[in-house]
Design an enzyme around this catalytic site. Structure first.
Site, PDB file in Angstrom:
ATOM      1  N   LYS A  56     -10.583   4.195  14.891  1.00  0.00           N
ATOM      2  CA  LYS A  56     -11.138   3.938  15.931  1.00  0.00           C
ATOM      3  C   LYS A  56      -9.998   3.262  16.595  1.00  0.00           C
ATOM      4  CE  LYS A  56     -15.602   2.763  13.809  1.00  0.00           C
ATOM      5  NZ  LYS A  56     -16.448   1.244  13.492  1.00  0.00           N
ATOM      6  N   ASP A 116      -3.102   3.649  16.882  1.00  0.00           N
ATOM      7  CA  ASP A 116      -2.270   2.275  17.466  1.00  0.00           C
ATOM      8  C   ASP A 116      -1.455   2.311  16.603  1.00  0.00           C
ATOM      9  OD1 ASP A 116      -4.180   2.045  14.350  1.00  0.00           O
ATOM     10  OD2 ASP A 116      -5.087   0.634  15.628  1.00  0.00           O
ATOM     11  N   ASP A 119       1.748   2.120   9.989  1.00  0.00           N
ATOM     12  CA  ASP A 119       2.254   0.524   8.485  1.00  0.00           C
ATOM     13  C   ASP A 119       2.466   1.623   8.078  1.00  0.00           C
ATOM     14  OD1 ASP A 119       2.264  -1.941   7.813  1.00  0.00           O
ATOM     15  OD2 ASP A 119       0.179  -1.396   7.377  1.00  0.00           O
ATOM     16  N   LYS A 147       5.326  -0.489  12.940  1.00  0.00           N
ATOM     17  CA  LYS A 147       5.562  -1.059  12.478  1.00  0.00           C
ATOM     18  C   LYS A 147       6.891  -1.304  11.697  1.00  0.00           C
ATOM     19  CE  LYS A 147       1.614  -4.159  11.687  1.00  0.00           C
ATOM     20  NZ  LYS A 147       0.652  -4.180  10.046  1.00  0.00           N
ATOM     21  N   PHE A 168      -0.077  -8.883  10.720  1.00  0.00           N
ATOM     22  CA  PHE A 168      -1.454  -8.087  11.486  1.00  0.00           C
ATOM     23  C   PHE A 168      -1.759  -8.373  12.691  1.00  0.00           C
ATOM     24  CE2 PHE A 168      -5.464  -6.583  11.372  1.00  0.00           C
ATOM     25  CZ  PHE A 168      -5.069  -5.854  10.124  1.00  0.00           C
ATOM     26  N   VAL A 169      -2.097  -6.992  13.567  1.00  0.00           N
ATOM     27  CA  VAL A 169      -2.013  -7.863  15.335  1.00  0.00           C
ATOM     28  C   VAL A 169      -3.288  -6.867  15.441  1.00  0.00           C
ATOM     29  CG1 VAL A 169       0.643  -6.920  15.469  1.00  0.00           C
ATOM     30  CG2 VAL A 169      -1.317  -5.083  15.378  1.00  0.00           C
TER      31      VAL A 169
HETATM   32  P1  IMP Z   1      -1.085   3.211   7.802  1.00  0.00           P
HETATM   33  O1  IMP Z   1      -2.253   4.290   7.522  1.00  0.00           O
HETATM   34  O2  IMP Z   1      -0.736   2.058   6.437  1.00  0.00           O
HETATM   35  O3  IMP Z   1       0.312   3.936   8.349  1.00  0.00           O
HETATM   36  O4  IMP Z   1      -2.246   2.555   8.556  1.00  0.00           O
HETATM   37  C1  IMP Z   1      -2.357   3.112   9.482  1.00  0.00           C
HETATM   38  C2  IMP Z   1      -3.450   2.429  10.234  1.00  0.00           C
HETATM   39  O5  IMP Z   1      -4.231   0.948   9.795  1.00  0.00           O
HETATM   40  C3  IMP Z   1      -3.760   2.380  11.684  1.00  0.00           C
HETATM   41  O6  IMP Z   1      -4.334   3.176  11.957  1.00  0.00           O
HETATM   42  C4  IMP Z   1      -4.822   1.084  11.929  1.00  0.00           C
HETATM   43  O7  IMP Z   1      -5.704   1.833  12.162  1.00  0.00           O
HETATM   44  C5  IMP Z   1      -4.478   0.129  10.554  1.00  0.00           C
HETATM   45  N1  IMP Z   1      -3.216  -0.617  10.935  1.00  0.00           N
HETATM   46  C6  IMP Z   1      -2.345  -0.577  10.088  1.00  0.00           C
HETATM   47  N2  IMP Z   1      -2.141  -2.161  10.154  1.00  0.00           N
HETATM   48  C7  IMP Z   1      -3.026  -3.341  11.699  1.00  0.00           C
HETATM   49  C8  IMP Z   1      -2.902  -3.563  12.118  1.00  0.00           C
HETATM   50  O8  IMP Z   1      -1.047  -4.670  11.985  1.00  0.00           O
HETATM   51  N3  IMP Z   1      -3.337  -3.911  13.202  1.00  0.00           N
HETATM   52  C9  IMP Z   1      -5.153  -2.960  12.993  1.00  0.00           C
HETATM   53  N4  IMP Z   1      -4.587  -2.493  12.394  1.00  0.00           N
HETATM   54  C10 IMP Z   1      -3.938  -2.312  11.633  1.00  0.00           C
HETATM   55 MG    MG Z   2      -6.463   3.768  12.928  1.00  0.00          MG
END
Ligand code: IMP
Ligand code: MG
Length: 193
Positions: A56, A116, A119, A147, A168-169
């Site tokens: 989302k 968005d 990470d 990030k 965390f944003v």
């Molecule tokens: P990853 O799979 O760890 O790279 O995380 C990516 C997903 O985690 C993104 O699509 C976001 O929906 C969520 N996410 C990661 N960090 C944040 C944050 O700081 N705030 C809100 N959602 C986050």
């Molecule tokens: Mg996401």
């Protein structure tokens, strides 16, 4: 976690007794950055571009980005892929699931995945692999926030609006436990206790 006061972009806003929002990227900064990103994407002259927004969290970003792309002369089609790895927690669960799949086929197409936050890299890596495996001719990626955190999956975004640290944003579509998506800016949730 409801907002107790109206806020402007530059203020700290009260949330609950123990949390406050610190604005990281204002509405005006985001709009300016998206215009520039859209021009960079348009400069590649992508043929029959399909924007795939990862739900989302990217829905606000994607909505503004496609209008910026239109402004830059592109006419992308748009589809949505709902992925989940976070659930109720601020920490990635480590596995990515498809909660709702695309309606459109991607084979032979130029695809721009829009998310968005980049990470751990798991979500973007999963989406890239999925659409490549489905035969997309070209897969590009665009994230609102890159990030500077250790990646579990080695993936880089082709386009990114902003860099930030490991904090965390929330806001501009991004949530914690389903709250704060409605904020027009990106903020860090700070614990005041
Ligand atoms: P990853 O799979 O760890 O790279 O995380 C990516 C997903 O985690 C993104 O699509 C976001 O929906 C969520 N996410 C990661 N960090 C944040 C944050 O700081 N705030 C809100 N959602 C986050
Ligand atoms: Mg996401």
């Amino acid at each position: 976690m409801t907002l107790q006061s109206q806020q402007t972009d530059d203020q700290m806003a009260d949330t609950s007794n123990s949390e406050a929002l610190r604005v990281l990227f204002s509405q005006a900064e985001i709009a300016q950055r998206l215009d520039k990103l859209a021009r960079e994407i348009a400069a590649l002259e992508p043929d029959q571009l399909l924007v795939v927004a990862i739900l989302k969290g990217s829905f606000v970003f994607a909505a503004d980005l496609i209008r910026a792309l239109h402004h830059s002369g592109l006419d992308p089609q748009v589809d949505f892929l709902t992925l989940s790895s976070y659930r109720q927690s601020k920490v990635s669960s480590g596995t990515v699931e498809i909660l709702r799949d695309l309606d459109l086929a991607v084979d032979g197409r130029t695809v721009l995945i829009v998310d968005d936050v980049l990470d751990s890299g798991r979500t973007l890596g999963f989406a890239k692999d999925l659409l490549s495996a489905r035969g997309a001719a070209r897969v590009m990626t665009c994230v609102l926030i890159d990030k500077k955190a250790p990646r579990a999956v080695d993936v880089t975004a082709d386009f990114r609006a902003f860099d930030c640290g490991a904090e965390f944003v929330v806001g501009y579509g991004m949530d914690v436990a389903h709250c704060y998506r409605e904020l027009p800016f990106v903020a860090v949730l700070e614990d005041e206790t």
